[in-house]
Structures are given as C-alpha cells and as structure tokens.
Write a protein that holds these residues in place. Structure first.
Motif, short mmCIF file in Angstrom:
data_model
loop_
_atom_site.label_atom_id
_atom_site.label_comp_id
_atom_site.label_asym_id
_atom_site.label_seq_id
_atom_site.Cartn_x
_atom_site.Cartn_y
_atom_site.Cartn_z
N THR A 220 -57.65 10.14 -7.11
CA THR A 220 -57.90 10.44 -5.70
C THR A 220 -56.71 10.04 -4.84
OG1 THR A 220 -60.27 10.08 -6.04
CG2 THR A 220 -59.47 10.06 -3.77
N HIS A 222 -55.18 10.21 -0.81
CA HIS A 222 -55.34 10.48 0.62
C HIS A 222 -53.99 10.41 1.30
CE1 HIS A 222 -59.61 9.55 -0.20
NE2 HIS A 222 -59.88 10.16 0.95
N ASN A 224 -52.53 10.13 5.16
CA ASN A 224 -52.89 9.88 6.57
C ASN A 224 -54.39 9.98 6.81
OD1 ASN A 224 -50.18 9.48 7.27
ND2 ASN A 224 -49.85 11.67 7.58
N GLY A 225 -55.16 9.42 5.89
CA GLY A 225 -56.61 9.34 6.03
C GLY A 225 -57.39 10.56 5.61
N GLU A 226 -56.71 11.65 5.26
CA GLU A 226 -57.37 12.87 4.82
C GLU A 226 -57.22 13.03 3.31
OE1 GLU A 226 -59.11 14.99 6.72
OE2 GLU A 226 -58.74 13.81 8.54
N LYS A 227 -58.32 13.44 2.65
CA LYS A 227 -58.23 13.62 1.20
C LYS A 227 -57.26 14.75 0.89
CE LYS A 227 -61.76 12.93 -1.49
NZ LYS A 227 -63.04 13.08 -2.24
N PHE A 228 -56.26 14.45 0.09
CA PHE A 228 -55.20 15.39 -0.22
C PHE A 228 -55.36 15.98 -1.63
CE2 PHE A 228 -50.86 16.31 -1.75
CZ PHE A 228 -50.38 17.12 -0.72
N GLU A 230 -57.70 15.49 -5.66
CA GLU A 230 -58.60 14.79 -6.59
C GLU A 230 -58.54 15.51 -7.94
OE1 GLU A 230 -62.44 12.21 -5.57
OE2 GLU A 230 -62.70 14.36 -5.26
N SER A 279 -59.11 21.79 1.21
CA SER A 279 -59.74 22.55 2.30
C SER A 279 -60.17 23.95 1.88
CB SER A 279 -58.77 22.66 3.48
OG SER A 279 -57.57 23.33 3.09
N GLY A 284 -56.88 20.12 -4.97
CA GLY A 284 -55.74 19.57 -4.24
C GLY A 284 -54.61 19.16 -5.15
N THR A 304 -45.67 22.83 4.52
CA THR A 304 -46.06 21.42 4.57
C THR A 304 -44.82 20.54 4.54
OG1 THR A 304 -48.15 21.86 3.43
CG2 THR A 304 -47.34 19.60 3.38
N ASP A 311 -46.11 7.78 8.12
CA ASP A 311 -47.11 8.40 7.25
C ASP A 311 -47.60 7.40 6.21
OD1 ASP A 311 -46.98 10.80 8.54
OD2 ASP A 311 -45.78 11.82 7.02
#
Length: 339
Positions: A220, A222, A224-228, A230, A279, A284, A304, A311
C-alpha cells in the motif's frame, strides 16, 4: 520474529518488537546490533526467539511502548545493497514508453544494480534532495536480508540464507537516470540513499503469505494522503527472492547483512493493459515513473509530476486481517541544506 533498530550511534541498538507493533524490548545483551545478529544467526536466533515469545506474552523484563519514530532502518548501513527488477511489467512499461522492445533475455536473467549501503535513511526521516529538476521519485519495494551466502549458490540453496524480510523506499532521481545509463556504466548519482521499513520480520511471521520465496500480499502506497497504489506483490514477481539472491551471488560471496531488493512492485491489468490508477478501478502504482509511462503510452504525454519539496510518501503492508506487518515508511521531501 520482528526486529528493529533504535537510533543510537551509526549502527543503532537491536530491539525485538511485538507482533502487534505496540511493545518492544532491548536485545542488545544477545546481539548489540542487527548486523551482529545476522553475522551470528545460528548462535543467537534461538535466544532472540525466546525473548520474542516472552514479549508477546507480556512477560519480557524491561519491555516498553514502541515509538516508530525512534527507529532507524533495520540496518542503518550494510556492506551490500543490491536491487533487482523482478516485476517485469514495470520494465516493459518504461521501455514501451520510449518505443524500445524488451529483450527476451530479461525474462530469464534478472536486472540488478548495486546501490550505496553506507548510509540509509530512517523510515520517518526526510528525503533530502538538491533540486526538483532531478525528478524525485519513490519506489515501493520488498527486500530480504541474508546471512553469509556462498558464491554460485542455486536458488534452492539461496532460500536457506534468507533470514529477514522488509519493505523499501528506493529513492530515485529520474532526471539523472538517462544520462548515467547512456554512459553504459549503470546508476550512481541517480540513486541516493534508500530507506527501509522500521520493522524487519522473519519469513515465518508472514505465514502462508510467504510462498515460493515471494510475499503474496498487497503493498500500500499513499502520496500526500491519497491512496496511490495497492499492487499485489506475489503474482507478477517473475523472479523470486531465492532467484534474485542466487543471481547476486553468481560470481561473488554475499556477506552477512546483504540486502537484496525486488524492484518496484507492479501489476498489469487483468486484460493485459498497462495498469490503471486507483481512481479508475485499478490497483495503482508503486512509483511515479510508472504512472507517467502509462500516461505517455495512452495519451502521448506524461502529466503527473515527480515529487516536489513538501510532498509526502507513505509505504506499508498489511496482513489479511488489516494489521501492519512492517510498520510504516512515512517520509517528506525537503530541500537539502548543507550543514
């Protein structure tokens, strides 16, 4: 067992960590450092295991609450750090994005480079970078630690020398890689100090998730706090850890404490596509370079950005009950200021 290293001098102090990562106890009277423990594994592992059992039973004298921020990478430095590229989906994407075919030999002969082992970053320490123009990237990986490995071992023999498993953030400077590779002499400046999960575990701690020399669990990540990402670490690992260790030892001995990495964990889509972001219902990615390559393949351009100062990346792995196995790599990128 679960082992860690308290920040204390260059090589730290060896401790044992409870299975739930809440408590710890010093093991310095058995082996002062993890390096010393690995060098004398046959002599000290039973003593360490006995104290680990006491810790989990709440009977260990001198036990204390664990603060992961007080931990260094399990080996703050090592004599040998070699990183492979066992997830060929990652390699294929990078080559496809620049319209280069992947040689057939890559399916049979692992890629591997030797990184700098003289100073690793602690798992919650800042990643210092000179310039955002260097293309700062993280790479979520898994690694193993070996005892003394003889030269020319087979994969079957190499499996017996794997003593510990941990996670890796293999920091990469993507903007420097093309120029270095063009010289035909491999990475150097493009691979600054890496970091490892605060906890290293013996393979038996993984239960049935450790099969065929691979870890069959999601990694897993992340940003900046967002799941990037898995991605699953097991199914698409073309070369197992015993194969990677045997490859590293083909013409040389590996000293006790050698670390061998898996390379970036990566999955293709079930339909064979290049992989989708979280997303869009995909698993990811484990690095920014991969999503940039997918963008270029699908849309003709990479949108991106690489990491900027401020970051933060978080890398961890959970068991099937949702419990953290290795603790957390949690790092912020900061501008390097000479001291």
């Amino acid at each position: 067992m679960k082992l860690a290293t308290l920040k204390k001098g260059r090589d730290g102090e060896l401790i044992l960590v409870s299975r739930d990562l809440t408590r710890a106890v010093s093991a310095a009277d058995i082996a002062s450092t993890l390096q010393q423990a690995i060098e004398n594994w046959d002599a000290v592992s039973s003593q360490l295991d006995a104290r680990y059992a006491e810790l989990n039973e709440g009977k260990a004298e001198g036990a204390f609450d664990l603060d992961q921020s007080a931990l260094h990478s399990p080996l703050p430095r090592t004599y040998h750090w070699a990183d492979g590229s066992a997830y060929l989906n990652h390699v294929q994407l990078v080559r496809q994005a620049r319209n280069a075919e992947m040689p057939e030999t890559f399916w049979h002969d692992p890629l591997m480079y030797q990184g700098g082992g003289d100073k690793f970053i602690a798992p919650t320490e800042d990643i210092e970078a000179i310039s955002e123009e260097h293309g700062i990237d993280f790479e979520g990986e898994i690694a193993v630690v070996t005892d003394d490995v003889p030269m020319a071992v087979t994969p079957e023999q190499a499996a017996k020398h794997i003593k510990l498993v941990m996670l890796v953030n293999d920091v990469s400077l993507r903007g420097l890689i093309p120029g270095e590779l063009a010289k035909g002499f491999g990475f150097f400046q493009a691979k600054p100090a890496s970091s490892f999960s605060p906890i290293a575990v013996t393979p038996d701690e993984l239960g049935d998730a450790w099969q065929d020399g691979k870890v069959h669990l999601p990694l897993t990540v992340h940003l900046n706090g967002e799941k990037f990402g898995e991605p699953e670490a097991g199914p698409d690992m073309i070369f197992s850890f015993p194969q990677l260790v045997a490859h590293a030892a083909r013409t040389r001995y590996l000293g006790a404490g050698a670390i061998v990495g898996s390379g970036t964990v990566s999955n293709p889509d079930p339909d064979g596509g290049p992989g989708k972001p979280i997303s869009e219902g995909g698993v990811g990615y484990s690095c920014l370079a991969e999503v940039r390559m997918v963008e270029k393949i699908l849309h003709g351009d990479s949108k991106t950005p690489f990491m900027r100062f401020g970051d933060r990346v978080r890398i961890e792995m959970f068991d099937r009950e949702g419990k953290s196995i290795f603790g957390t790599i949690d790092q912020q990128v900061v501008k390097y200021e000479p001291k």
